[in-house]
Write a protein that holds these residues in place. Sequence first.
Motif, short mmCIF file in Angstrom:
data_model
loop_
_atom_site.label_atom_id
_atom_site.label_comp_id
_atom_site.label_asym_id
_atom_site.label_seq_id
_atom_site.Cartn_x
_atom_site.Cartn_y
_atom_site.Cartn_z
N GLN A 10 51.57 9.62 31.70
CA GLN A 10 51.75 10.32 32.98
C GLN A 10 51.71 11.83 32.79
N PHE A 11 52.33 12.32 31.71
CA PHE A 11 52.30 13.75 31.43
C PHE A 11 50.87 14.22 31.19
N SER B 239 48.07 12.85 32.21
CA SER B 239 47.24 12.80 33.41
C SER B 239 47.62 13.89 34.41
N ASP B 240 48.89 14.26 34.47
CA ASP B 240 49.32 15.33 35.38
C ASP B 240 48.95 16.72 34.86
N HIS B 241 48.98 16.90 33.57
CA HIS B 241 48.77 18.21 32.96
C HIS B 241 47.63 18.14 31.93
N GLN B 242 46.44 17.81 32.37
CA GLN B 242 45.34 17.63 31.43
C GLN B 242 44.97 18.91 30.69
N THR B 243 45.01 20.05 31.36
CA THR B 243 44.65 21.30 30.72
C THR B 243 45.64 21.67 29.63
N SER B 244 46.92 21.63 29.95
CA SER B 244 47.92 21.98 28.94
C SER B 244 47.95 20.94 27.82
N ALA B 245 47.73 19.67 28.14
CA ALA B 245 47.68 18.63 27.11
C ALA B 245 46.49 18.86 26.18
N SER B 246 45.37 19.27 26.74
CA SER B 246 44.19 19.55 25.91
C SER B 246 44.42 20.74 24.99
#
Length: 86
Positions: A36-37, A39-46
């Motif tokens: 969920q994190f 998918s919600d924050h794809q840019t920061s996760a990347s």
Amino acid sequence: MKENAKTWGWGFLALLSCPCHLVLILPLLVGTTLGQFFSDHQTSASVILAVIFMISILMMFKRSNKQAKKDTVHDCCSVPGRKRGE
């Protein structure tokens, strides 16, 4: 043996944290908090995965280079034509 396992561990972490693999990892994490994190924050996760990826690649190459240097034997006295103490 332990150093070789650490090198493989860093390589495995690099494989998992590669930002281009995020598309493949997200379907596996569906229904979890981490999924969920992501998918919600794809840019920061990347960005986070890119930083982890770069660190793990650097550590993997550092360890493999250290192991390669340890495997080679340097004997300054066995060079032909060189006197002892030069």
